[in-house]
Write an enzyme that holds these catalytic residues in place. Structure first.
Site, mmCIF file in Angstrom:
data_model
loop_
_atom_site.group_PDB
_atom_site.id
_atom_site.type_symbol
_atom_site.label_atom_id
_atom_site.label_comp_id
_atom_site.label_asym_id
_atom_site.label_seq_id
_atom_site.Cartn_x
_atom_site.Cartn_y
_atom_site.Cartn_z
ATOM 1 N N HIS A 44 0.769 -1.132 0.080
ATOM 2 C CA HIS A 44 -0.002 -0.098 0.148
ATOM 3 C C HIS A 44 0.965 1.103 0.025
ATOM 4 C CE1 HIS A 44 -3.685 2.482 0.901
ATOM 5 N NE2 HIS A 44 -2.961 3.266 1.654
ATOM 6 N N ASP A 79 -7.683 -1.808 4.123
ATOM 7 C CA ASP A 79 -5.966 -1.330 4.571
ATOM 8 C C ASP A 79 -6.080 -1.224 6.109
ATOM 9 O OD1 ASP A 79 -5.956 -1.062 1.498
ATOM 10 O OD2 ASP A 79 -6.253 0.968 1.651
ATOM 11 N N ILE A 87 33.934 21.113 -6.403
ATOM 12 C CA ILE A 87 34.985 22.235 -6.812
ATOM 13 C C ILE A 87 35.321 23.260 -5.750
ATOM 14 C CG2 ILE A 87 34.988 21.507 -9.347
ATOM 15 C CD1 ILE A 87 33.732 24.252 -9.562
ATOM 16 N N ALA A 99 31.609 25.629 -5.810
ATOM 17 C CA ALA A 99 31.538 26.196 -4.328
ATOM 18 C C ALA A 99 30.501 27.154 -3.906
ATOM 19 C CB ALA A 99 32.943 26.978 -3.988
ATOM 20 N N GLY A 107 27.209 18.272 -1.324
ATOM 21 C CA GLY A 107 28.407 17.469 -1.756
ATOM 22 C C GLY A 107 28.205 16.131 -0.815
ATOM 23 N N CYS A 118 45.983 26.712 -4.734
ATOM 24 C CA CYS A 118 46.351 25.445 -4.028
ATOM 25 C C CYS A 118 47.834 24.997 -3.824
ATOM 26 C CB CYS A 118 45.529 24.212 -4.681
ATOM 27 S SG CYS A 118 45.829 24.136 -6.248
#
Length: 926
Positions: free
Chosen positions: A117, A153, A585, A613, A648, A731
């Site tokens: 259901h 049900d 990124i 970002a 992310g 970096c």
């Protein structure tokens, strides 16, 4: 583990009662698990076509019974019940059943009967449970598998599963994303539990119980005196069946594809709607309707009484399209499609131009079949389910198909809302919505956030903030594009052509891209133009050239193996794309980092979902626009701005993502690594696993060693570039300089002298050398970093302060007398901070040891005229890149990546392709 392997060893004899593709999938999975299906009881053929469950069972030789009913005048039909009992089932499984089954059948088997259901019982009992979940604005949806009883049900619960409901989810969204795939798994699990004697019987609580009647067309009319969210829930709760409707121009018009619109009132043409207190607006994105609270709902599609469906944006121009004159090739395609329709609509003697697909007996199941058959014959014709609903009559369907085949609809399909700004002597147009499956759309929950210009702190745009539901949609689109779309069938050379075209468009828009990059990230415009954008263009062109050379150059090979005489064997390997790749990124080079990862990913034949970002989303979204204009098929490229912790994280955990490529901080990289490798065993032996390929380019504290025998002016110039390039947000920036004692003071003096010549200011000014830091929080972190250096005893020779002007500007900074134990000697600043330490004259091995005493290993450098010494040092330095008498010299053909805590895997060069390919070994006996 042994108990896990021994689970589900008991098998049952099952009767499946019901119909539909859902029933077919449950049937197939149960047989695969070793249970014996002794009989399938389904509905009679409709219009000469058997139900999918019947087709599957008949193919396997399973007894199939097609009773039009089980009861007559409220009593069981004896012959039907006798036929059922003859199969000897131990358990009845009802995956989806529209017939009333007598209790004589429900209670007959040893284990009784279980039913699926689509709601979290006891809420929403009744046949329209999914609809009411949305109509009533529930935050959770789900399904229940319960033991059948004589109530509606109301039987005891065996198991339940739930999921979040997205703000703009439709019935189809919930069904396709969760209720169908997880429901199939749960039905199989329930049977296993019963077989092993572990199935619970939990009485349904009375609290929270509801029953809603079946929704029919006549009671699906929209009541207008409600808030916008209630209107939206009503429309999406009836999408696609039975369809919420209103009266427009005297006829019933049905609304499909609604979403909440959180924006200013858009421009559009007014449309009177009966009962609405305010006219709707036909806009370029669809029909905007208003709640009694003044808030808005956007409706994408409208359907008229004759069954014709149109984009709501075309309401006032729906009849303006002139019929196309078909070429001979297109006439043949039309006849092939006519034959496909005839194969499906076998009850229709002749497929006329006026034949209506659905009024002739077809259902949603036949839509899928029809499109798949067309796809087999005409792979270049990409049709969606929605297209069939938009053109239900054969003649309309052919006209629509031909337009798509010619590509006439491509420009029209891409609807973009821009934030436009007059800046840098030009008008820049910036998309600000999520880019999913080839469309710019608002976030599912309507949330946005502001992206800030670091030069003055002003708001550039409010950008959509992607939700978990958006991640699921983007991944599903990427998976569909990879497995079933045009991209997966495209030959490598054509893939390369698209990438070349995209590079050309990026070059054509380079000034606009560089301007957006400058105002969003603070990059000096001239640097953004040359490096941020220029190298991005080069990267796409480089990898475009690799597309049709991967098998030859990526070590696909034939391999000699031992022969089992008298047979002969041939073993060879081939390189294959991985599938859906998630790319996350950083904010320092927004476009370039996108290019470094995406170009290799696409060249290998994968599809991607990219999260820029949070603070620098705008060039990624502009890139999405250009990719669509270049002709990339829908779903190949998806861009999701928003929170790294939300988007992310969900990408790294998503089971349909096969690879994660990440550039960013080491702590975040470790968290992604953890998310990509886990296994959790749930109760009842249900396992959720996550294991995928990962590449990480993380933090650095790159040493730069300057010997006294260097060319000192060159070393000063290059050393300053090593630290201050891109405001130090680099970096591979030289995080620590080791200067030989005999030239130390001269070197420092020359550096300070050059810093004083640097112009700090507006990054769009062509004469500016040094722009603002990327965002306010980063500037504050850098100022704290400098305070720590001073407190620990390092000498602050220059800078260390915020520049007194609007924006997030920091003075280029120089520290000397930095000892190895100090914080600034060990940790990355990621800003314009030069950290200088002396080393004794001639102490080559000593300075090498100090340079390598770091957990990072991204880059390094050495300045000396002695090439033997330089090569010796390059061998000993523990870093992925070593620069000799230069710095920051990266190239698209040279691999880039780090060692130790700086990550693993490579960007750029041939090696980058390895990150996005898998190797398959094939052995043939002949």
């Amino acid at each position: 583990f042994n108990s896990f392997l021994q689970a589900y060893q008991h098998k049952l004899k099952l009767a499946l009662i019901g119909q539909s593709i859902f029933g077919q999938e449950v049937y197939n999975k149960l047989r695969k698990e070793g249970h014996k299906v002794v009989g399938v009881f389904t509905v009679p053929d409709k219009n000469g076509q058997a139900d999918p469950l019947a087709l599957a069972a008949e193919k396997d030789g399973t007894p199939v019974f097609k009773f039009p009913r089980w009861r007559a005048k409220g009593k069981p039909i004896k012959e039907v019940v006798a036929a059922y009992k003859s199969v000897g089932a131990e358990l009845n499984v009802l995956p989806f059943c529209t017939q009333f089954i007598p209790m004589d059948v429900i209670d007959c088997p040893k284990h009784g009967s279980i039913i699926y259901h689509p709601s979290i019982l006891p809420r929403h009992r009744g046949a329209s449970a999914i609809n009411w979940t949305l109509i009533q604005g529930d935050k959770k949806a789900g399904f229940t598998i319960f033991w059948a009883d004589d109530g509606l049900d109301t039987g005891p619960i065996l198991l339940q599963r739930e999921c979040d409901v997205g703000q703009n989810d439709t019935v189809d969204d919930l069904y396709n994303r969760f209720l169908f795939p997880e429901g199939v798994k749960a039905m199989v699990e329930a049977v296993h539990l019963i077989a092993d004697g572990k199935a619970p019987r939990i009485p349904q609580p009375k609290e929270g119980a509801t029953y809603e009647g079946i929704q029919k067309k006549e009671n699906a009319e929209i009541s207008w005196d409600q808030p916008a969210v209630a209107l939206h829930n009503w429309v999406r709760g009836h999408d696609k069946v039975p369809g919420a409707w209103a009266t427009i121009d005297g006829q019933m018009v049905t609304f499909y594809g609604s979403s909440l619109l959180d924006a200013s009132v858009p421009a559009g043409q007014e449309l009177e709607i009966k009962g609405a207190s305010r006219p709707g607006l036909v806009t370029k994105n669809g029909l905007v309707i208003f709640g009694n609270d003044g808030k808005m709902v956007l409706v994408r599609n409208l359907q008229f009484e004759d069954g014709k469906m149109i984009p709501a944006s075309k309401y006032f121009s729906a009849d303006e399209t002139t019929a196309l004159e078909l070429t001979e090739e297109e006439k043949k395609m039309a006849e092939d499609i006519r034959a496909i329709w005839k194969g499906i609509l076998s009850n229709v003697a002749v497929i006329e131009d006026s034949t209506d697909f659905f009024k002739s007996g077809a259902s949603s199941m036949h839509v899928v079949r029809m499109l798949e058959e067309i796809k087999q014959k005409y792979s270049g014709l990409q049709l969606q389910n929605e297209d069939v609903y938009m053109a239900t009559k054969f003649a309309d369907f052919i006209q629509m198909s031909v337009r798509k085949f010619r590509g006439e609809d491509k420009e029209e399909e891409l609807v973009i809302d821009y934030v436009s700004k007059n800046v840098n002597n030009m008008t820049v147009n910036m998309p600000y919505q999520c880019f999913i499956n080839g469309q710019f759309i608002n976030a599912d929950d309507g949330k946005t956030y502001d992206t800030i210009n670091p030069a003055d702190g002003s708001i550039i745009a409010s950008v959509s903030s992607a939700s978990l539901a958006d991640v699921d949609k983007a991944v599903a689109a990427a998976k569909e594009a990879f497995e079933n779309g045009e991209w997966g069938r495209m030959n490598a050379r054509e893939r390369g052509r698209l990438m070349y075209r995209l590079a050309d468009l990026m070059e054509e828009h380079q000034e606009e891209l560089a301007t957006i990059e400058s105002i969003d990230s603070g990059a000096v415009y001239t640097l953004a133009l040359k490096t941020h954008v220029g190298m991005s263009v080069q990267t796409f062109r480089y990898f475009a050239g690799w597309c049709d050379k991967i098998q030859a150059s990526e070590h696909g090979a034939t391999i000699p193996i031992n022969q089992a005489r008298p047979n002969h064997n041939l073993t060879f390997t081939k390189k294959e794309p991985i599938g859906v790749c998630a790319i996350v990124i950083p904010w320092n080079y927004p476009l370039m980092m996108l290019a470094w990862k995406s170009a290799a990913c696409l060249a290998a034949g994968n599809t991607l979902v990219l999260k820029p970002a949070q603070v620098t989303p705008l060039t990624s979204l502009k890139f999405a626009e250009l990719s669509a204009k270049a002709g990339f098929p829908k779903g190949v490229i998806n861009i999701l701005p928003g929170s790294g912790g939300l988007v992310g994280q969900h990408l790294s955990e998503h089971p349909d993502v096969r690879k994660v490529g990440f550039t960013g901080s080491t702590p975040t990289g470790k968290q992604i690594m953890k998310s990509c490798f886990y296994t959790i065993i749930f109760i009842f032996y249900s396992a959720a696993t996550n294991l995928k390929k990962v590449s990480l380019e993380l933090g650095g504290k790159s040493p730069l060693i300057i010997f006294s025998d260097c060319e000192i002016d060159r070393a000063v110039k290059m050393g300053m570039g090593a630290v201050y390039f891109n405001k130090g947000e680099n970096c591979i920036a030289a995080g620590r300089l080791f200067v030989e004692e005999s030239i130390h003071d001269e070197f420092v003096s020359k550096v300070v002298e050059e810093i004083k010549k640097m112009k700090i200011g507006d990054p769009l000014d062509r004469s500016t050398d040094h722009g603002p830091q990327n965002h306010k929080a980063h500037l504050e972190k850098l100022l704290q970093y400098c305070e720590t250096g001073v407190k620990e005893g390092a000498t602050l020779v220059y800078g260390g302060r915020q520049v007194r002007r609007p924006g997030f500007f920091m003075e280029p900074t120089v520290f000397t007398d930095v000892e190895d134990h100090m914080y600034i000697a060990q940790e990355e600043s990621f800003g314009p901070v030069m950290v200088i330490s002396k080393f004794k004259n001639g102490d080559v091995d000593g300075v090498l040891q100090r340079a390598n005493t770091t957990e990072y290993g991204l880059a390094s450098g050495v300045f000396t005229k002695d090439i033997s010494k330089a090569l010796y040092i390059s061998e000993k330095l523990e870093a992925g890149t070593v620069f000799i008498n230069t710095y920051n010299k990266t190239d698209v053909a040279a691999p880039f990546g780090g060692f130790k805590q700086s990550g693993f895997g490579k960007d750029l060069g041939e090696e980058a392709l390895h990150e996005y390919l898998r190797t398959k070994a094939i052995t043939v006996e002949y």
